[in-house]
Every structure is written in structure tokens, then in C-alpha cells.
Design a protein around this motif. Structure first.
Motif: not given
Length: 258
Positions: A150-166
């Protein structure tokens, strides 16, 4: 009434209530605006207002700017490139407010004198981040063939990237100007780019830009309709490096409607 006609009627009623709320809020202020006033202005009953909105704040806020279940499912199961799949996911979100730029601009004006509305927006931001986080977890599980930490940084990157795009698409949509110190004292600053005609177009512009920036081969180029190639662009060494964490991304994304 058929389901299709009922959906159209519901959409028109919601739009009429929201427009009345915006109008009254701009004329008299958020504190003075009441549900009864909005109902009377929209030509509906108080009960009808509450059938569509949970609170006075909900009548003003756009959205929800969150992806549909079908779009989330497609993102989870897609074997395609991440940015392309995020583009499809964010376009699905954008469809809910695609033609409401004027509403968005009025809402930003209202929020300047009514910061309490940020609490309601933050709740939507948290919901958005939670949905993307879960989808990222499931996508990686599907791709890797096993459950990631659950601490996989890829999960955080995807979540942050989606927010950044929006968030970036919001800024592009309303014509926000980025400050570039390299051009502050120069007469060679580029001319303003055209404002996208829709939020969906803004999402595509942001994703095109992201694709170009992430392309290590140097072969990707941005849309010629929106970007002019320049030889005097600032070098990578001149760009500031920003360190971010998940909490700050959520808070920053909450500013999307300011």
C-alpha cells in the motif's frame, strides 16, 4: 416520462437551480442567499432544491468532478500507457463541467470573499484522491499479477499525477498565466496562447504537454495549435525542482475552484 426525458429534465432543473444560486450570490452575497430565495428565483419548490442538492454550498459548486465507474474500470484494466489512460480518465471527469467556464469564473469570485466554501471543496478533493488511489492500486495489481504494498510509490505518483492534470487543466481553461523569471526582463516573451474552448480540450493540452516532457527520445512535440517551438526556451537547469507530498497535492488540488 421515459428515462431519457427524465434525465434531461433533471439536468435542466439542476442547471436552473445552480444558475439562480450563482445569480443571487453575486447580487446579494453568499451569507444573504437562502434556499427559499433560490427556489423562488428558479421557479421550483424548496423540496425540489433539496432533492438535487444537500446544502447551500452544493448549489454553487461544480461537479462532482470525479470519474464514472465505467471510466475507472477501464483505467484499471487498460494495458496502455499511463498518461494516455489518465487522459481518458480526466476527460471523463471533465465532461461534467465542460461547458461551464463562466460558472467556474463566478465561483472563483464568490470564494474570494467566502473562504468557508473551501471546506466543501476539500471534501470533494479527498473523494477524488481516494477514488484514484484505489484505482491505481487495482491497476498495479492487475499489471503485476500480485497485490502491491500500500506504500508503493507508484500508487502515490498516479494519484498525484491525476490531481496535477486536473488542476493544470483548470488553470489552462481559465487562462491562468504562469510566471517565468527567465522572461521577466526580456522583450522576447512569447505571446499568449489561445484559451481552450472547453475543459476537455484543456485536459488534452495538459496531457500533450506531459507526454512531450516525459519523452526521453525528444521526438514528441506539443500541439502546433497551442505551442510555438522556440530556440530560447529556459534550460532544465533553470527550472525549479519542487518536492511534494501527498497531503500538499490534495490541498493544492482543492484550489482548483478558486
Amino acid at each position: 416520462m421515459s428515462p431519457d426525458l427524465r434525465a434531461v429534465h433533471t439536468q435542466k432543473t439542476r442547471a436552473a437551480i445552480q444558475q439562480s444560486a450563482l445569480t443571487l450570490c453575486m447580487e446579494h452575497g453568499y451569507a444573504a442567499m437562502t434556499v427559499d430565495d433560490v427556489a423562488q428565483h428558479a421557479g421550483v419548490s424548496r423540496r425540489t432544491v433539496f432533492n438535487h442538492f444537500d446544502s447551500k454550498a452544493d448549489m454553487l459548486l461544480l461537479g462532482p468532478i470525479i470519474p464514472s465507474n465505467a471510466a475507472l474500470e477501464s483505467f484499471i484494466n487498460s494495458p496502455g500507457p499511463l498518461v494516455s489512460d489518465l487522459r481518458a480518465l480526466m476527460i471523463d471527469c471533465a465532461a461534467t463541467i465542460d461547458d461551464q467556464r463562466d460558472h467556474f469564473l463566478m465561483l472563483r469570485t464568490i470564494m474570494q470573499s467566502n473562504p468557508e466554501l473551501k471546506t466543501h471543496i476539500h471534501a470533494r478533493v479527498v473523494k477524488f484522491a481516494g477514488l484514484i488511489n484505489d484505482a491505481a492500486f487495482q491497476r498495479l495489481t492487475h499489471q503485476d499479477g500480485h497485490t502491491p504494498d500500500c506504500r508503493d510509490p507508484r500508487i502515490m505518483v498516479i494519484t498525484h499525477l491525476a490531481g496535477m492534470i486536473q488542476r493544470s487543466a483548470m488553470d489552462v481553461w481559465v487562462g491562468e498565466e504562469a510566471t517565468c523569471t527567465a522572461w521577466s526582463d526580456s522583450e522576447a516573451s512569447p505571446s499568449a496562447l489561445p484559451t481552450p474552448s472547453s475543459f476537455i480540450e484543456a485536459v488534452s493540452i495538459v496531457c500533450d504537454s506531459l507526454d512531450a516532457l516525459l519523452d526521453t527520445s525528444g521526438g514528441a512535440t506539443l500541439s502546433k495549435a497551442h505551442v510555438t517551438e522556440r530556440d530560447d526556451q529556459p534550460t532544465a537547469e533553470n527550472r525549479e525542482k519542487t518536492t511534494i507530498d501527498q497531503t500538499n497535492i490534495q490541498v493544492n488540488a482543492g484550489k482548483e475552484t478558486e
